[in-house]
Design an enzyme around this catalytic site. Structure first.
Site: not given
Ligand code: ATP
Ligand code: MG
Length: 570
Positions: A44, A271, A281
């Site tokens: 995102e 994760r 984020k």
């Molecule tokens: P955050 O929780 O840091 O805001 P998010 O999951 O909301 O991260 P996205 O931009 O939606 O961020 O994530 C893009 C991809 O990265 C998704 O498939 C998500 O599952 C993966 N991802 C995000 N954080 C992690 C992590 N800590 N370890 C592994 N994969 C991750």
């Molecule tokens: Mg997300």
């Protein structure tokens, strides 16, 4: 290359298959999707990518690479209020920098808004979606708790005609934000809360970074993700564990629209969590906006851009992702593993140089005044092909303040009155005296050198300590930024009471700036060029560096700090 054979652990670099590889290999064996492997990385664009995303990128692109498949880059841009072009650009830069290529497969969930809208109309016509006029808090209240059935909305049984009319008017902008939502009509008594008539569309009068003002209703993540996977022909949709509970909904939406054999499937992995680090984020944004750090690419940030600026290499991050592996359960990785991976790579590729961080002047009284002796020193003992560099040796040099002790404690093998040490790559010197200022601070040290002991001359003389040094006359001034962990607490996010705030655990000493002296070969070093400052650690040229001011970041200290104590040459 035909990668679709039945590869055992031997074919896998000696490590057992992770559970995702096992699933993919099983699918290939069974001819599922005709052996096709197609993954995606779906960020995102509401922040910069962090090390957790790097894990996901390496996994998704890595699996595609390994099995001769493809991986898409898809921006999950369904929430216009939080998303910006700046983030889109930085994400593309970071994925490329890590060494992955989406070729012509760059997609945006917003590309599917028309199709998603058509499918929403289909669901309404089939009586599987309805417009709810209640505010968000009432809807959430009625959802209730998993152990008891929720309460059905009074608008749940609207006629198809009324729903179509209201949804159209939502789309046409007749209602203010939050006035109505479109909900899927699934099951208000499901033990899975996500199945209790989840929201599909909400009204948001906001300009979208791509679709502009075309829409004022936006689909939710749940209503978008699976269909986007479907439209792109994704076979294995890999996400993190918190989405496991969403999977029935992912499947439910696909059930409503799919009339072919092909369907994507969602798989979840744990994760990445790192100790002494926050990886979210939202929290990273808080650090940036609150100016606790100097932007998303502050070298203390666990963002990919921060790590890059800190001096991490793409290979070190890919190796890290590989070593972390793929787990099905939540776990915390020691940040030391990340540091190990960058040391390992920089040890291989970083040239060795001399720089002094806390300079102390040493005069070699029996060395001819005004003379410069050019020493030729190797750039990297790990890699002779990197050649040599010229280092000037003169009567006056700098050493580290801490390498001299007026009254040395036991086991101090560095310089002190009457003692000898080797100047690395040069001569053995002996301390004959020193000078102090009124505050008792050592200001200058006097030594003599033994001309017979030049390094490489075959001299048999042995001493216990070896120091790095820089000629005062040729030294280049530099600012050196020494970083420590950003957080003092192993788990900064651990809740410790109502007001728990991870920012309370910020390390006040996470950045220390010193003015150092570097050997002249560093004068024209380029941004992000990496070096081993001998005996000190790995450093890289910061992007703030200019012709006027050379600036270095410490990437990581040398693990082998014992070398200094034992005096062994590194
Ligand atoms: P955050 O929780 O840091 O805001 P998010 O999951 O909301 O991260 P996205 O931009 O939606 O961020 O994530 C893009 C991809 O990265 C998704 O498939 C998500 O599952 C993966 N991802 C995000 N954080 C992690 C992590 N800590 N370890 C592994 N994969 C991750
Ligand atoms: Mg997300």
């Amino acid at each position: 290359m035909d990668k679709q054979d039945n590869r055992g652990p031997e074919a896998n670099g000696g490590r057992p298959l992770n559970f995702l590889e096992a699933i993919i290999e099983e699918d290939i064996r069974n001819g599922k999707h005709n052996g096709r492997v197609h993954t995606r990385f779906p960020p995102e664009p509401n922040g910069y990518l962090h090390i957790g995303h790097a894990k996901s990128i390496c996994l998704n692109f890595g699996l595609a690479e390994k099995y001769g498949g493809r991986c898409n880059l898809r921006f999950d841009d369904t929430n216009p209020t939080r998303e910006e072009q700046e983030y889109v650009d930085s994400i593309m830069e970071d994925v490329r920098w890590l060494g992955f290529d989406w070729e012509d497969r760059l997609y945006y969930a917003s590309d599917y808004f028309d199709q998603l809208y058509e499918w929403a109309l289909k669901l309404i016509r089939e009586g599987k979606a309805y417009v709810d006029d209640q505010p968000a808090d009432v809807i959430s209240e009625q959802r209730g708790v998993p152990t008891r059935p929720g309460v059905e909305s009074p608008f749940r049984n609207r006629t198809v005609e009324e729903n179509l009319d209201l949804f159209l008017r939502m789309k046409n902008g007749e209602f203010p934000n939050g006035a109505r939502v479109l909900r899927a009509k699934i099951d208000m008594s499901s033990p899975n809360m996500h199945m209790r008539d989840p929201v599909m569309y909400r009204i948001m009068h906001a300009r979208h970074h791509r679709s502009g003002d075309k829409w004022c209703i936006y689909p939710t993540y749940d209503y978008t993700h699976g269909q986007s996977d479907y439209l792109e022909g994704i076979t294995h949709s890999i996400c993190t564990l918190e989405f496991e509970i969403h999977r029935p909904l992912y499947d439910w939406f696909l059930d409503q629209i799919i009339d072919t054999d092909y369907r994507p499937r969602q798989y979840e992995f744990a994760r990445l969590n790192l100790n002494y680090t926050v990886i979210s984020k939202r929290k990273l944004l808080e650090l940036v906006e609150g100016k606790y750090v100097n932007g998303w690419d502050d070298p203390r940030m666990p963002t990919i851009s921060g790590l890059r600026r800190r001096g991490y290499t793409p290979l070190s991050i890919r190796n890290f992702a590989d070593r972390v592996g793929v787990a099905k359960r939540e776990n915390v990785i020691d940040v030391g593993l990340l540091e190990f991976c960058i040391r390992e790579d920089l040890n291989r590729c970083a040239p060795r140089v001399f720089a002094v961080l806390n300079p102390l002047r040493v005069v070699i009284t029996n060395f001819e005044e005004g003379k410069t002796e050019e020493l030729e020193l190797e750039r990297n003992p790990e890699d002779p092909s990197m050649g040599t560099r010229k280092v000037p040796f003169t009567r006056e040099i700098y050493i580290e303040q801490e390498d001299f002790h007026e009254d040395p404690p036991p086991k101090f093998f560095r310089l002190s009155p009457g003692r000898e040490v080797r100047l690395k790559g040069a001569y053995i010197i002996r301390c004959e005296g020193f000078q102090k200022d009124d505050n008792g601070r050592i200001t200058e040290v006097y030594c003599t050198y033994d001309p017979e002991t030049r390094s490489g001359s075959g001299s048999q003389k042995k001493v216990k300590g070896t120091l790095h040094w820089v000629s005062t006359q040729h030294a280049v001034n530099c600012e050196v930024r020494l970083y420590d962990r950003l957080f003092m607490k192993e788990d900064p996010e651990e809740a410790t009471g109502e007001e728990a705030d991870f920012k309370l655990f910020l390390n006040p000493d996470s950045l220390k700036v010193v003015q150092g002296k570097a050997e002249p070969s560093l004068r024209n070093a380029a941004h992000l060029e990496k070096f081993q400052f001998q005996r000190l650690g790995y450093f890289c040229v910061d992007t703030d560096s200019s012709d006027e001011k050379l600036v270095f970041n410490r990437t990581v200290t040398l693990k082998e700090s014992w070398i200094r104590a034992s005096g062994k040459e590194s």
